[in-house]
Design a protein around this motif. Sequence first.
Motif, PDB file in Angstrom:
ATOM      1  N   GLN A  74       0.843  -1.202   0.000  1.00  0.00           N
ATOM      2  CA  GLN A  74       0.000   0.000   0.000  1.00  0.00           C
ATOM      3  C   GLN A  74       0.879   1.252   0.000  1.00  0.00           C
ATOM      4  O   GLN A  74       2.109   1.178   0.180  1.00  0.00           O
ATOM      5  N   SER A  75       0.234   2.396  -0.190  1.00  0.00           N
ATOM      6  CA  SER A  75       0.919   3.685  -0.164  1.00  0.00           C
ATOM      7  C   SER A  75       0.597   4.407   1.129  1.00  0.00           C
ATOM      8  O   SER A  75      -0.454   4.181   1.738  1.00  0.00           O
ATOM      9  N   VAL A  76       1.526   5.295   1.515  1.00  0.00           N
ATOM     10  CA  VAL A  76       1.295   6.084   2.727  1.00  0.00           C
ATOM     11  C   VAL A  76       2.021   7.425   2.570  1.00  0.00           C
ATOM     12  O   VAL A  76       3.034   7.514   1.861  1.00  0.00           O
ATOM     13  N   ALA A  77       1.469   8.449   3.187  1.00  0.00           N
ATOM     14  CA  ALA A  77       2.089   9.782   3.131  1.00  0.00           C
ATOM     15  C   ALA A  77       2.116  10.387   4.518  1.00  0.00           C
ATOM     16  O   ALA A  77       1.168  10.227   5.298  1.00  0.00           O
ATOM     17  N   PHE A  78       3.202  11.079   4.798  1.00  0.00           N
ATOM     18  CA  PHE A  78       3.362  11.762   6.077  1.00  0.00           C
ATOM     19  C   PHE A  78       3.533  13.250   5.810  1.00  0.00           C
ATOM     20  O   PHE A  78       4.138  13.650   4.801  1.00  0.00           O
ATOM     21  N   TRP A  79       3.060  14.043   6.751  1.00  0.00           N
ATOM     22  CA  TRP A  79       3.115  15.494   6.588  1.00  0.00           C
ATOM     23  C   TRP A  79       3.916  16.117   7.717  1.00  0.00           C
ATOM     24  O   TRP A  79       3.871  15.639   8.860  1.00  0.00           O
TER      25      TRP A  79
END
Lengths: 113, 114
Positions: free
Chosen positions: B17-22
Amino acid sequence: DQQVKQNSPSLSVQEGRISILNCDYTNSMFDYFLWYKKYPAEGPTFLISISSIKDKNEDGRFTVFLNKSAKHLSLHIVPSQPGDSAVYFCAASLSKGTYKYIFGTGTRLKVLA
Amino acid sequence: EAGVAQSPRYKIIEKRQSVAFWCNPISGHATLYWYQQILGQGPKLLIQFQNNGVVDDSQLPKDRFSAERLKGVDSTLKIQPAKLEDSAVYLCASSLDMGWETQYFGPGTRLLVL
């Protein structure tokens, strides 16, 4: 290749006594060194630093010693307090290029009341 | 003065899966860093920005990791697709400038890849 090493994963000290945390490095070009403290679920916080032109730096209860010939630095905490219980990371940096930090693996300090 | 903000604090995903952090750095800080901290290890620098330009991404696995800091303020770090070995805490830090400026860390995002 671990350029910054903290060989003691954990340390327990009685409240009021001295805590000594050690750090060794392999790259003789490192010229700036730092200690960070980390509590669980928080990011590391800066504690104290030293440049390679010095062999000692003090800030209150915290003193960092640098032995360039031995490629060794240590952090002394006197007197130790229960609130000092945390993971301590040493880091080294080069003053050329991007100044990026290379961190050690950390030492977990427990100060016993 | 507000510190470095990161979100989310925790994320659980399945592999591939994909994941993004800010990350939102301290106001006025020109330099922004993303670190990966695997359990039992020290933080490892993934990428360093100076304003909106990359100054060091030598340890970023570019086949799956990407990061941007388009307007020189906020930054996002993305993993696509995630692997089991990406399970770690992702720390964002900022400093006033490059050089021996103190780096201030956010609380981190704990990622678990199942």
